[in-house]
Structure formats: structure tokens, C-alpha cells
Design a protein around this motif. Structure first.
Motif, PDB file in Angstrom:
ATOM      1  N   PRO A 101       0.815  -1.228   0.000  1.00 11.89           N
ATOM      2  CA  PRO A 101       0.000   0.000   0.000  1.00 11.89           C
ATOM      3  C   PRO A 101       0.850   1.280   0.000  1.00 11.89           C
ATOM      4  O   PRO A 101       0.433   2.298  -0.549  1.00 11.89           O
ATOM      5  CB  PRO A 101      -0.809  -0.100   1.296  1.00 11.89           C
ATOM      6  CG  PRO A 101      -0.767  -1.529   1.685  1.00 11.89           C
ATOM      7  CD  PRO A 101       0.514  -2.072   1.150  1.00 11.89           C
ATOM      8  N   THR A 104       1.886   1.916  -3.543  1.00 12.72           N
ATOM      9  CA  THR A 104       0.682   2.260  -4.294  1.00 12.72           C
ATOM     10  C   THR A 104       0.283   3.713  -4.024  1.00 12.72           C
ATOM     11  O   THR A 104      -0.020   4.466  -4.957  1.00 12.72           O
ATOM     12  CB  THR A 104      -0.475   1.308  -3.923  1.00 12.72           C
ATOM     13  OG1 THR A 104      -0.059  -0.039  -4.177  1.00 12.72           O
ATOM     14  CG2 THR A 104      -1.736   1.626  -4.704  1.00 12.72           C
ATOM     15  N   THR A 105       0.301   4.109  -2.759  1.00 16.13           N
ATOM     16  CA  THR A 105      -0.045   5.481  -2.397  1.00 16.13           C
ATOM     17  C   THR A 105       0.934   6.468  -3.031  1.00 16.13           C
ATOM     18  O   THR A 105       0.524   7.499  -3.576  1.00 16.13           O
ATOM     19  CB  THR A 105      -0.062   5.654  -0.865  1.00 16.13           C
ATOM     20  OG1 THR A 105      -1.041   4.770  -0.316  1.00 16.13           O
ATOM     21  CG2 THR A 105      -0.391   7.082  -0.464  1.00 16.13           C
ATOM     22  N   TYR A 106       2.215   6.144  -2.987  1.00 15.86           N
ATOM     23  CA  TYR A 106       3.222   7.025  -3.597  1.00 15.86           C
ATOM     24  C   TYR A 106       2.924   7.202  -5.081  1.00 15.86           C
ATOM     25  O   TYR A 106       2.952   8.311  -5.612  1.00 15.86           O
ATOM     26  CB  TYR A 106       4.625   6.450  -3.403  1.00 15.86           C
ATOM     27  CG  TYR A 106       5.707   7.293  -4.041  1.00 15.86           C
ATOM     28  CD1 TYR A 106       6.280   8.356  -3.355  1.00 15.86           C
ATOM     29  CD2 TYR A 106       6.141   7.042  -5.341  1.00 15.86           C
ATOM     30  CE1 TYR A 106       7.261   9.151  -3.940  1.00 15.86           C
ATOM     31  CE2 TYR A 106       7.112   7.827  -5.938  1.00 15.86           C
ATOM     32  CZ  TYR A 106       7.676   8.876  -5.225  1.00 15.86           C
ATOM     33  OH  TYR A 106       8.632   9.654  -5.818  1.00 15.86           O
ATOM     34  N   ARG A 109      -0.027   9.437  -5.605  1.00 21.00           N
ATOM     35  CA  ARG A 109       0.320  10.841  -5.325  1.00 21.00           C
ATOM     36  C   ARG A 109       1.024  11.483  -6.526  1.00 21.00           C
ATOM     37  O   ARG A 109       0.852  12.666  -6.788  1.00 21.00           O
ATOM     38  CB  ARG A 109       1.218  10.948  -4.103  1.00 21.00           C
ATOM     39  CG  ARG A 109       0.510  10.787  -2.795  1.00 21.00           C
ATOM     40  CD  ARG A 109       1.475  11.026  -1.633  1.00 21.00           C
ATOM     41  NE  ARG A 109       0.850  10.793  -0.370  1.00 21.00           N
ATOM     42  CZ  ARG A 109       0.088  11.662   0.281  1.00 21.00           C
ATOM     43  NH1 ARG A 109      -0.126  12.850  -0.251  1.00 21.00           N
ATOM     44  NH2 ARG A 109      -0.452  11.359   1.431  1.00 21.00           N
ATOM     45  N   ILE A 118      -6.408   9.226  -3.480  1.00 23.64           N
ATOM     46  CA  ILE A 118      -5.123   9.340  -2.783  1.00 23.64           C
ATOM     47  C   ILE A 118      -5.335   9.277  -1.277  1.00 23.64           C
ATOM     48  O   ILE A 118      -4.628   8.553  -0.567  1.00 23.64           O
ATOM     49  CB  ILE A 118      -4.394  10.644  -3.173  1.00 23.64           C
ATOM     50  CG1 ILE A 118      -3.996  10.591  -4.654  1.00 23.64           C
ATOM     51  CG2 ILE A 118      -3.175  10.884  -2.290  1.00 23.64           C
ATOM     52  CD1 ILE A 118      -3.518  11.918  -5.220  1.00 23.64           C
ATOM     53  N   SER A 121      -6.308   5.760  -0.241  1.00 19.11           N
ATOM     54  CA  SER A 121      -5.120   4.913  -0.302  1.00 19.11           C
ATOM     55  C   SER A 121      -4.209   5.179   0.892  1.00 19.11           C
ATOM     56  O   SER A 121      -3.641   4.251   1.472  1.00 19.11           O
ATOM     57  CB  SER A 121      -4.363   5.164  -1.610  1.00 19.11           C
ATOM     58  OG  SER A 121      -3.229   4.349  -1.700  1.00 19.11           O
ATOM     59  N   ASN A 122      -4.083   6.444   1.276  1.00 19.83           N
ATOM     60  CA  ASN A 122      -3.244   6.795   2.421  1.00 19.83           C
ATOM     61  C   ASN A 122      -3.798   6.208   3.720  1.00 19.83           C
ATOM     62  O   ASN A 122      -3.048   5.729   4.570  1.00 19.83           O
ATOM     63  CB  ASN A 122      -3.119   8.320   2.526  1.00 19.83           C
ATOM     64  CG  ASN A 122      -1.950   8.741   3.381  1.00 19.83           C
ATOM     65  OD1 ASN A 122      -1.002   8.000   3.578  1.00 19.83           O
ATOM     66  ND2 ASN A 122      -2.024   9.947   3.892  1.00 19.83           N
ATOM     67  N   GLN A 125      -3.155   2.500   3.604  1.00 21.52           N
ATOM     68  CA  GLN A 125      -1.722   2.311   3.846  1.00 21.52           C
ATOM     69  C   GLN A 125      -1.415   2.386   5.341  1.00 21.52           C
ATOM     70  O   GLN A 125      -0.681   1.544   5.876  1.00 21.52           O
ATOM     71  CB  GLN A 125      -0.936   3.384   3.095  1.00 21.52           C
ATOM     72  CG  GLN A 125       0.501   3.531   3.503  1.00 21.52           C
ATOM     73  CD  GLN A 125       1.152   4.787   2.934  1.00 21.52           C
ATOM     74  OE1 GLN A 125       0.553   5.539   2.189  1.00 21.52           O
ATOM     75  NE2 GLN A 125       2.374   5.016   3.282  1.00 21.52           N
TER      76      GLN A 125
END
Length: 195
Positions: A101, A104-106, A109, A118, A121-122, A125
Motif C-alpha cells: 500500500p 501504491t499510495t506514492y 500521489r 489518494i 489509499s493513504n 496504507q
């Protein structure tokens, strides 16, 4: 200087590594055969060697990440020669799953303009990272304190503490976004009521 495009490509490599190694380590925990062990060791060894070279080429060296990589390479070797192999593969699996995660979040972003995705996802994460790196690792350390602290596995403790620092950073990001989260929840609730 590393460009944004190179950072995204490197992140995709990191995500791919985490997905592949997570899958292989899960399989290895159920079917511990030498072929899978060799794949884990050589894929991860090559990956951490490559990433360490990138770290060392930077103008400003990130010493905690450098420590993380060197210790991980040593612990991978321990796994490979079956020195606390079961312990190491269990913890390595948790770590790599928790990275999925994050990468994926990076990526979101850097490539998405949808703040809702985003933010979601954060949050995912942070929950996954907190559960695997804080709760599961802590539980494991408590249950195996004597084994960890009386062997070279003590090196894991530095990586474990780094996990707390990163978890704090993730929680702070969510705290900083709390107004956006509140707005999204109210907007979603209002849409439900109107329909």
C-alpha cells in the motif's frame, strides 16, 4: 539529480518487488522448498543491492534507509543459510506486504489528480502498515524476546524502531488531512440522503 519520471519508475520496481516477494514468501511458508527460497534470496538480494547503489549515489545519503538495506541483506543471507530462517521469512513477509500500500499510495500521489483516491489509499496504507509493522511485529517480538535479543536477530530491532517512526509520519499525514476526510464523509453522507 533524480527526475520525477525516474522516481516513478523506481517506485514501480519497488512495488513489483514487494508484490512478487510477498507472494513467494507466502508460498514458502506453506511449501518450504529450496527453489522458492532461492528465488526469494536472489530476487531480494539483487533488489536491495541495486537500491543501495542508488542510495549511495545520491548527494545526500539517507543513513536510516542505508542501515535498513544493509541489515536486510544480512538477514536475507541468514534466511538463505537457514539461520533463524522461519523467523526471518515470517517477518519479511509481513514487511513486504505492508510495503504494497505504501508504494501504491506514492504512485497515486505522483500520477493521480483525484484527491479522494489518494486520501483513501493513504488511510488504507496507514491501517495496513500499523497492523503489520506495529501490532504483528510487536506481538512477535514480545513472544520471542529471548530469541531476538540473544542472537544476531537483534539487528531487526533497529528496523522495528524505524517502523514506529514511519507509522507516526503516516498518522500525522492523516491527521493533517482530517478536514479533507471530514468533508468527504459529509459529502458522501449528503449524497446518500439526497438519493
Amino acid at each position: 539529480m533524480i527526475t520525477e519520471g525516474e522516481k516513478i519508475k523506481t517506485n514501480i520496481l519497488k512495488l513489483s518487488h514487494s508484490v512478487i516477494i510477498s507472494g513467494l514468501s507466502i508460498i514458502y511458508l506453506y511449501i518450504p522448498i529450496a527453489f522458492i527460497k532461492n528465488l526469494i534470496f536472489f530476487i531480494s538480494g539483487k533488489y536491495f543491492y541495486y537500491d543501495t547503489k542508488i542510495i549511495l549515489k545520491c548527494d545526500k545519503i539517507d543513513y536510516p534507509i542505508l542501515y535498513h538495506h544493509i541489515v536486510t541483506i544480512l538477514l536475507l543471507f541468514g534466511f538463505y543459510i537457514d539461520y533463524y530462517g522461519d523467523v526471518l521469512i515470517y517477518l519479511y513477509r509481513l514487511a513486504e506486504i505492508s510495503n504494497i500500500p505504501m508504494y501504491t499510495t506514492y504512485h497515486l500521489r505522483k500520477t493521480s489528480s483525484n484527491m479522494n483516491i489518494i486520501l483513501c489509499s493513504n488511510i488504507i496504507q496507514t491501517i495496513v502498515y500499523g497492523y503489520l509493522r506495529i501490532y504483528c511485529f510487536t506481538d512477535f517480538l514480545i513472544k520471542n524476546t529471548a530469541q531476538i535479543f540473544s542472537s544476531p536477530l537483534i539487528l531487526l530491532f533497529g528496523i522495528y524502531l524505524m517502523g514506529y517512526v514511519w507509522f507516526y509520519t503516516l498518522c500525522k499525514q492523516i491527521y493533517d488531512e482530517r478536514i479533507t476526510i471530514k468533508y468527504i464523509i459529509y459529502e458522501y453522507y449528503d449524497n446518500l440522503i439526497q438519493n
